[in-house]
Design a protein around this motif. Structure first.
Motif, PDB file in Angstrom:
ATOM      1  N   MET A   1      16.012  94.855  87.098  1.00  0.00           N
ATOM      2  CA  MET A   1      16.253  93.656  86.289  1.00  0.00           C
ATOM      3  C   MET A   1      17.680  93.647  85.769  1.00  0.00           C
ATOM      4  O   MET A   1      18.195  94.658  85.293  1.00  0.00           O
ATOM      5  N   ASP A   2      18.348  92.517  85.888  1.00  0.00           N
ATOM      6  CA  ASP A   2      19.696  92.387  85.365  1.00  0.00           C
ATOM      7  C   ASP A   2      19.681  92.484  83.845  1.00  0.00           C
ATOM      8  O   ASP A   2      18.717  92.089  83.188  1.00  0.00           O
ATOM      9  N   THR A   3      20.755  93.015  83.286  1.00  0.00           N
ATOM     10  CA  THR A   3      20.907  93.047  81.833  1.00  0.00           C
ATOM     11  C   THR A   3      21.466  91.708  81.374  1.00  0.00           C
ATOM     12  O   THR A   3      22.526  91.280  81.828  1.00  0.00           O
ATOM     13  N   LEU A   4      20.760  91.050  80.476  1.00  0.00           N
ATOM     14  CA  LEU A   4      21.154  89.729  80.003  1.00  0.00           C
ATOM     15  C   LEU A   4      22.096  89.846  78.808  1.00  0.00           C
ATOM     16  O   LEU A   4      21.939  90.727  77.963  1.00  0.00           O
ATOM     17  N   VAL A   5      23.051  88.939  78.749  1.00  0.00           N
ATOM     18  CA  VAL A   5      24.003  88.925  77.638  1.00  0.00           C
ATOM     19  C   VAL A   5      23.607  87.839  76.650  1.00  0.00           C
ATOM     20  O   VAL A   5      23.461  86.669  77.011  1.00  0.00           O
ATOM     21  N   ASP A   6      23.416  88.253  75.395  1.00  0.00           N
ATOM     22  CA  ASP A   6      23.106  87.295  74.329  1.00  0.00           C
ATOM     23  C   ASP A   6      24.038  87.538  73.154  1.00  0.00           C
ATOM     24  O   ASP A   6      24.973  88.340  73.242  1.00  0.00           O
ATOM     25  N   ASP A   7      23.814  86.852  72.058  1.00  0.00           N
ATOM     26  CA  ASP A   7      24.584  87.110  70.839  1.00  0.00           C
ATOM     27  C   ASP A   7      23.629  87.211  69.672  1.00  0.00           C
ATOM     28  O   ASP A   7      22.485  86.760  69.747  1.00  0.00           O
ATOM     29  N   ILE A   8      24.098  87.796  68.579  1.00  0.00           N
ATOM     30  CA  ILE A   8      23.218  88.092  67.445  1.00  0.00           C
ATOM     31  C   ILE A   8      22.960  86.869  66.578  1.00  0.00           C
ATOM     32  O   ILE A   8      21.873  86.714  66.020  1.00  0.00           O
ATOM     33  N   GLY A   9      23.943  85.965  66.455  1.00  0.00           N
ATOM     34  CA  GLY A   9      23.631  84.732  65.731  1.00  0.00           C
ATOM     35  C   GLY A   9      24.740  84.118  64.917  1.00  0.00           C
ATOM     36  O   GLY A   9      25.175  83.002  65.180  1.00  0.00           O
ATOM     37  N   SER A  10      25.218  84.821  63.888  1.00  0.00           N
ATOM     38  CA  SER A  10      26.169  84.185  62.978  1.00  0.00           C
ATOM     39  C   SER A  10      27.492  83.883  63.676  1.00  0.00           C
ATOM     40  O   SER A  10      27.891  84.569  64.627  1.00  0.00           O
ATOM     41  N   PHE A  11      28.163  82.839  63.191  1.00  0.00           N
ATOM     42  CA  PHE A  11      29.357  82.304  63.857  1.00  0.00           C
ATOM     43  C   PHE A  11      30.236  81.667  62.781  1.00  0.00           C
ATOM     44  O   PHE A  11      29.709  81.106  61.801  1.00  0.00           O
ATOM     45  N   PRO A  12      31.556  81.748  62.916  1.00  0.00           N
ATOM     46  CA  PRO A  12      32.426  81.139  61.900  1.00  0.00           C
ATOM     47  C   PRO A  12      32.254  79.622  61.845  1.00  0.00           C
ATOM     48  O   PRO A  12      31.951  78.979  62.852  1.00  0.00           O
ATOM     49  N   LEU A  13      32.438  79.078  60.679  1.00  0.00           N
ATOM     50  CA  LEU A  13      32.452  77.621  60.543  1.00  0.00           C
ATOM     51  C   LEU A  13      33.709  77.061  61.186  1.00  0.00           C
ATOM     52  O   LEU A  13      34.735  77.745  61.266  1.00  0.00           O
ATOM     53  N   PRO A  14      33.673  75.810  61.638  1.00  0.00           N
ATOM     54  CA  PRO A  14      34.888  75.188  62.171  1.00  0.00           C
ATOM     55  C   PRO A  14      35.952  75.078  61.076  1.00  0.00           C
ATOM     56  O   PRO A  14      35.626  74.994  59.890  1.00  0.00           O
ATOM     57  N   SER A  15      37.199  75.096  61.475  1.00  0.00           N
ATOM     58  CA  SER A  15      38.268  74.906  60.500  1.00  0.00           C
ATOM     59  C   SER A  15      38.103  73.520  59.870  1.00  0.00           C
ATOM     60  O   SER A  15      37.766  72.553  60.544  1.00  0.00           O
ATOM     61  N   GLY A  16      38.318  73.452  58.584  1.00  0.00           N
ATOM     62  CA  GLY A  16      38.187  72.177  57.890  1.00  0.00           C
ATOM     63  C   GLY A  16      36.839  71.962  57.238  1.00  0.00           C
ATOM     64  O   GLY A  16      36.674  71.040  56.439  1.00  0.00           O
ATOM     65  N   ILE A  17      35.863  72.813  57.573  1.00  0.00           N
ATOM     66  CA  ILE A  17      34.546  72.714  56.944  1.00  0.00           C
ATOM     67  C   ILE A  17      34.400  73.855  55.942  1.00  0.00           C
ATOM     68  O   ILE A  17      34.415  75.033  56.311  1.00  0.00           O
ATOM     69  N   LYS A  18      34.294  73.522  54.672  1.00  0.00           N
ATOM     70  CA  LYS A  18      34.156  74.540  53.634  1.00  0.00           C
ATOM     71  C   LYS A  18      32.713  75.009  53.547  1.00  0.00           C
ATOM     72  O   LYS A  18      31.779  74.224  53.709  1.00  0.00           O
ATOM     73  N   ARG A  19      32.532  76.308  53.273  1.00  0.00           N
ATOM     74  CA  ARG A  19      31.195  76.890  53.260  1.00  0.00           C
ATOM     75  C   ARG A  19      30.287  76.233  52.231  1.00  0.00           C
ATOM     76  O   ARG A  19      29.110  75.981  52.496  1.00  0.00           O
ATOM     77  N   GLU A  20      30.830  75.932  51.047  1.00  0.00           N
ATOM     78  CA  GLU A  20      29.976  75.333  50.021  1.00  0.00           C
ATOM     79  C   GLU A  20      29.531  73.924  50.422  1.00  0.00           C
ATOM     80  O   GLU A  20      28.423  73.492  50.096  1.00  0.00           O
ATOM     81  N   ILE A  21      30.399  73.204  51.162  1.00  0.00           N
ATOM     82  CA  ILE A  21      30.029  71.866  51.629  1.00  0.00           C
ATOM     83  C   ILE A  21      28.943  71.972  52.700  1.00  0.00           C
ATOM     84  O   ILE A  21      27.954  71.232  52.674  1.00  0.00           O
ATOM     85  N   TYR A  22      29.123  72.909  53.622  1.00  0.00           N
ATOM     86  CA  TYR A  22      28.111  73.099  54.662  1.00  0.00           C
ATOM     87  C   TYR A  22      26.781  73.510  54.047  1.00  0.00           C
ATOM     88  O   TYR A  22      25.722  72.995  54.429  1.00  0.00           O
ATOM     89  N   SER A  23      26.818  74.438  53.091  1.00  0.00           N
ATOM     90  CA  SER A  23      25.580  74.906  52.459  1.00  0.00           C
ATOM     91  C   SER A  23      24.857  73.772  51.753  1.00  0.00           C
ATOM     92  O   SER A  23      23.629  73.656  51.825  1.00  0.00           O
ATOM     93  N   SER A  24      25.623  72.922  51.090  1.00  0.00           N
ATOM     94  CA  SER A  24      25.031  71.764  50.424  1.00  0.00           C
ATOM     95  C   SER A  24      24.389  70.824  51.444  1.00  0.00           C
ATOM     96  O   SER A  24      23.261  70.350  51.255  1.00  0.00           O
ATOM     97  N   ALA A  25      25.114  70.572  52.528  1.00  0.00           N
ATOM     98  CA  ALA A  25      24.589  69.704  53.585  1.00  0.00           C
ATOM     99  C   ALA A  25      23.345  70.314  54.222  1.00  0.00           C
ATOM    100  O   ALA A  25      22.383  69.603  54.555  1.00  0.00           O
ATOM    101  N   TYR A  26      23.339  71.629  54.386  1.00  0.00           N
ATOM    102  CA  TYR A  26      22.197  72.327  54.989  1.00  0.00           C
ATOM    103  C   TYR A  26      20.935  72.102  54.162  1.00  0.00           C
ATOM    104  O   TYR A  26      19.874  71.741  54.692  1.00  0.00           O
TER     105      TYR A  26
END
Length: 340
Positions: A1-26
């Motif tokens: 079986m081939d070894t599959l490549v995945d990622d763990i999950g978290s990712f930086p926000l796009p530039s221009g999007i503040k974390r507190e704004i995203y969290s509020s929107a979420y």
């Protein structure tokens, strides 16, 4: 079986999007979805949540991963913890089935047809959820109360079941219950209680069931967990992790393994470069070379052979400086594994 490549999950926000704004929107998006509203009709939610999730997922898809985790921009504990707090106000640790959902999965399901057509393939989705032990440590502490752990396990199970998609355009291929503190916590639970708690969380059918750890020492108590398929630990920045997990141990337990082969410990990387006189490193300098990643992959694959069914970056990328460098990690990891 081939070894599959995945990622763990978290990712930086796009530039221009503040974390507190995203969290509020979420948080607002979650409530709007619960009320059956179309969140794309709300300009604030569309721009600061819906499009952010969609565009970030596109960047991950463009890296050509085999299985792509939804882009986790919101606090991983609060993703489930917010819903648990609402349930606790009503006297329960168990979140109602209809409220146990991830808004990101809602977005990806809504856009699955467009994404599948854009990238010319059925989307293979990975879903990461902080597990019942991690949630318990954050919300309750280190004294183990079995009935409370049971409630947390039921809640995680409901979140997992509501994250399973399977249609013409998208399929939840893997669900990872992340327990980064296991093996490095003084939780007063017996191995048996931990096993029972996780088995209840993993009581669903369909996707491959992973667990992501930071410490390989936590693996030994998980070998008897029924339903768990893949044990995952960090290797790139902690090479000694591989020494404590022999292939024979996996074979006896009939478990597979995911080994993280590209470094994600960004603070340490910055410090090492600073010591070399590189004060403002470029994206290329921050990321392991393809050759370095390939060598790590070879070492791990040689040891585990067919038992190593997944690989990818060691951990999440949410703390990295920008989306471009995070995507570069994914691209180089894919290239290293596919050309090994």
């Amino acid at each position: 079986m081939d070894t599959l490549v995945d990622d763990i999950g978290s990712f930086p926000l796009p530039s221009g999007i503040k974390r507190e704004i995203y969290s509020s929107a979420y948080m607002l998006a979650r409530e709007a979805i619960l009320e059956g509203k179309d969140i794309t009709k709300d300009e604030f939610l569309k721009e600061n949540f819906y499009k952010v999730v969609l565009d970030s997922f596109r960047k991950k898809l463009a890296a050509d991963l085999d299985i792509v985790n939804f882009p986790q921009h919101y606090n991983g504990i609060k993703q489930v913890g917010d819903a648990i707090h609402a349930a606790m106000e009503k006297g329960s640790f168990v979140v109602d089935q209809e409220k146990a959902f991830l808004p990101e999965i809602y977005v990806l399901n809504q856009e699955a047809k467009h994404l599948s057509e854009e990238f010319g393939k059925k989307i293979q989705l990975r879903v990461s959820i902080f597990g019942p032990i991690e949630q318990y440590l954050a919300e309750v502490g280190t004294t183990a109360f079995p009935d409370v752990l049971d409630g947390f396990a039921q809640t995680i199970n409901r979140f997992a079941k509501n994250s399973i998609l399977n249609n013409k355009y998208i399929e939840t291929k893997a669900i990872s219950i992340d327990e980064p503190s296991l093996g490095h916590t003084n939780l007063s639970a017996t191995p048996e209680l931990i096993r029972e708690t996780l088995e209840k969380a993993y009581d669903f059918q369909g996707p491959i069931k992973q667990i992501h750890l930071h410490f390989a020492s936590g693996i030994h108590d998980l070998l008897t967990v029924k339903g768990l398929n893949v044990l995952s630990f960090e290797y790139a920045a902690s090479p000694k992790n591989i020494e404590s997990v022999p292939k024979s141990m996996l074979e006896r337990a009939d478990k597979q393994i995911r080994v993280g082969v590209s470094r994600t410990d960004i603070d340490s990387i910055f410090a090492e470069l600073y010591e070399k006189g590189i004060v403002k490193p470029s994206n290329e300098q921050l990321v392991d070379s393809v050759d370095t990643i390939r060598k790590r992959y070879h070492t791990a694959k040689e040891k585990y052979k067919e038992r190593m069914t997944f690989t990818g970056p060691a951990c999440g990328l949410g703390s990295w400086p920008n989306q471009e460098v995070a995507q570069l990690i994914l691209k180089r990891t894919v290239e290293a594994v596919k050309t090994a």
